[in-house]
Design a protein around this motif. Structure first.
Motif, mmCIF file in Angstrom:
data_model
loop_
_atom_site.group_PDB
_atom_site.id
_atom_site.type_symbol
_atom_site.label_atom_id
_atom_site.label_comp_id
_atom_site.label_asym_id
_atom_site.label_seq_id
_atom_site.Cartn_x
_atom_site.Cartn_y
_atom_site.Cartn_z
ATOM 1 N N ARG A 1 -0.346 -1.205 -1.541
ATOM 2 C CA ARG A 1 1.078 -1.253 -1.850
ATOM 3 C C ARG A 1 1.328 -2.352 -2.874
ATOM 4 O O ARG A 1 0.501 -3.231 -3.078
ATOM 5 N N ILE A 2 2.503 -2.275 -3.478
ATOM 6 C CA ILE A 2 2.963 -3.306 -4.415
ATOM 7 C C ILE A 2 3.990 -4.149 -3.674
ATOM 8 O O ILE A 2 4.838 -3.614 -2.964
ATOM 9 N N ARG A 3 3.926 -5.449 -3.829
ATOM 10 C CA ARG A 3 4.921 -6.315 -3.199
ATOM 11 C C ARG A 3 5.175 -7.538 -4.072
ATOM 12 O O ARG A 3 4.361 -7.886 -4.917
ATOM 13 N N ALA A 4 6.331 -8.133 -3.844
ATOM 14 C CA ALA A 4 6.672 -9.381 -4.530
ATOM 15 C C ALA A 4 6.281 -10.524 -3.613
ATOM 16 O O ALA A 4 6.642 -10.542 -2.441
ATOM 17 N N ASP A 5 5.520 -11.455 -4.130
ATOM 18 C CA ASP A 5 5.075 -12.596 -3.340
ATOM 19 C C ASP A 5 5.268 -13.855 -4.174
ATOM 20 O O ASP A 5 4.602 -14.032 -5.204
ATOM 21 N N ARG A 6 6.204 -14.709 -3.745
ATOM 22 C CA ARG A 6 6.498 -15.969 -4.422
ATOM 23 C C ARG A 6 6.824 -15.765 -5.902
ATOM 24 O O ARG A 6 6.349 -16.470 -6.771
#
Length: 191
Positions: free
Chosen positions: A125-130
């Motif tokens: 999956r793609i996610r936003a992290d920091r």
């Protein structure tokens, strides 16, 4: 979470820890009379009763609203951020645009790894992290898998993923789990 929220959490946690450690240390020192000039008894007096004052309801109401707003702010800063997985690709088409579904590409990369003999299953999956866009691959490898082959396959899959998506700011993270038992081999029946 964003870096600012993480920094604030760590700072507040550190300050609370230091205050609790200092209070515990002072209590132990007072109990064992480490400071000879410290009083041996604590006397308390009844605090003034402000609850009947005319300003009391306004002060408690204002404090309650301030705590409520602080709590809501804290919660909203800790909510996971949704990431739009569709990205516009560079194109020479003038009357339209090309879109890429990054989640589909990451899932395909993970499924491609799962099809290899060293791997048992994979997802992504793609996610936003920091504040960074991260493609995460979660894979389970066989207990007897050759780690050099696993490394080469993961490296190739992430290079292909970066080439397909063409997003320069994309980072990747690969989580590998080792299966507890070997995959059961298919058995043939003789009639």
């Amino acid at each position: 979470m964003r870096r600012g929220v993480i920094t604030l959490d760590r700072t507040v946690g550190t300050l609370i820890s230091l205050v609790l450690i200092a209070a515990g240390t002072l209590a132990l020192c007072w109990y064992y009379n480490v400071f000879p000039t410290a009083p041996t008894e604590l006397t308390t007096r009844t605090p003034a009763d402000y609850s009947h004052s005319t300003w009391w309801p306004w002060a408690t109401g204002a404090a309650a609203i301030a705590v409520l707003l602080l709590g809501l702010f804290w919660l909203t800063r800790h909510l996971p951020r949704r990431t739009n997985s569709r990205f516009t690709l560079p194109s020479t088409i003038t009357n339209g645009r090309l879109l890429a579904d990054a989640n589909a590409a990451v899932t395909a990369a993970a499924e491609g790894l799962a099809a290899r003999p060293e791997f048992r299953e994979g997802s992504g999956r793609i996610r936003a992290d920091r504040g960074q866009l991260v493609a995460e691959l979660h894979c389970t490898i066989e207990p007897a898998a050759n780690l050099d082959a696993v490394h080469a396959a993961v490296t190739q899959a992430t290079q292909d993923l970066h080439a397909v998506l063409g997003i320069p700011a994309l980072h990747h993270r690969t989580h590998l789990r080792v299966a507890r038992t070997n995959k059961p081999s298919p058995t043939s029946r003789v009639h």
